[in-house]
Design an enzyme around this catalytic site. Structure first.
Site, PDB file in Angstrom:
ATOM      1  N   SER A 136      95.188 -79.355   2.919  1.00  0.00           N
ATOM      2  CA  SER A 136      94.391 -78.171   3.225  1.00  0.00           C
ATOM      3  C   SER A 136      93.358 -77.988   2.122  1.00  0.00           C
ATOM      4  CB  SER A 136      95.293 -76.934   3.283  1.00  0.00           C
ATOM      5  OG  SER A 136      94.546 -75.742   3.301  1.00  0.00           O
ATOM      6  N   TYR A 149     101.876 -71.538  -0.360  1.00  0.00           N
ATOM      7  CA  TYR A 149     101.221 -72.518   0.499  1.00  0.00           C
ATOM      8  C   TYR A 149     100.247 -73.371  -0.322  1.00  0.00           C
ATOM      9  CZ  TYR A 149      98.775 -74.214   4.716  1.00  0.00           C
ATOM     10  OH  TYR A 149      98.221 -74.997   5.715  1.00  0.00           O
TER      11      TYR A 149
END
Length: 250
Positions: A136, A149
């Site tokens: 990501s 995350y």
């Protein structure tokens, strides 16, 4: 792109990017094997494509190892591994519970680690292959409400580089893709945490130079590039596909 005769494992196929990946690889003639813990949706998605479904919790190494062994037994080899499965919890770091941190690290970091580890073991017995880890842009930049995350996705980039360096001379390429927001149920859950999800989505989309977030298909096709011969001299890299967000100063 044509993946005729190639076996492809995709984790997290019950919705979102995983489902889009299965659709795109199937359309390119790959033999697709998908896995998830949401059996109803995962199985339905795979059956609709004529693909094979397995129940696998990627945070459990024995289940990942068994998955890859079954695919090799069925197809004869593993050509492409896409470590896509992920979970997320939106919470400020000081309020993040240990149980949530453990779950995010287990799925988002240990999952790709186990997937890469056992894919490499299988590929070492043949003529190599391609592994694509779905990271990501939050492995590169940050969202203060997604500290766990961010930590996990940063770790995915580290393991991608380590595996690429170690096994590049054995015909195994390992790369990562770094998407921004994608129009998936996982991102919709993030928008839903705001009082006005529609306004939150509009605000975030406006931050992108392209004034929209990605369609799952767009990211899936970028993954296919990393898995294909078109990227044959790429390994250990992070391909940012984010509509220009991380290069914008606004």
């Amino acid at each position: 792109m044509n993946f005729q005769g190639k076996s492809v494992i995709i984790t997290g196929v019950s919705s979102g990017l995983g489902h889009a990946l299965a659709i795109e690889f199937s359309s390119a003639n790959a033999t697709v094997f998908g896995c998830d813990v949401n059996d109803e949706a995962g199985r339905a998605n795979m059956e609709a494509l004529g693909a094979t479904y397995f129940h696998v919790d990627v945070s459990k190494e024995n289940e990942v190892e068994e998955l890859i062994a079954k695919v090799v037994a069925k197809h004869g080899k593993l050509d492409v591994m896409v470590n896509n499965a992920a979970v997320s919890v939106s919470e400020e770091m000081i309020n993040t519970k240990e149980v949530d941190l453990d779950r995010i690290l287990a799925v988002n970091l240990k999952g790709p680690f186990f997937g890469t580890k056992h894919a490499v073991k299988a590929m070492l017995k043949t003529n190599g292959g391609a592994i694509v880890n779905v990271a990501s842009i939050l492995g590169l930049v940050a969202d203060g409400m997604l500290a766990a995350y961010c930590a996990a996705k940063g770790g995915v980039l580290g393991l991608t580089r380590a595996a690429a360096v170690q096994y590049g001379d054995r015909g195994i390429r390992v790369n990562a893709i770094c998407p921004g927001d994608i129009d998936t149920p996982l991102v919709a859950e993030y928008f839903d945490m705001f009082d006005d999800p529609k306004a939150a989505r509009a605000k975030i989309e406006n931050e992108y130079p392209m004034k929209r977030i990605a369609a799952p298909k767009e990211i899936a096709q970028s993954v296919m590039f990393l898995a294909s011969p078109y990227s044959s001299y790429m390994t250990g890299q992070q391909l940012v596909v984010d509509g220009g967000l991380t290069v914008s100063c606004y």
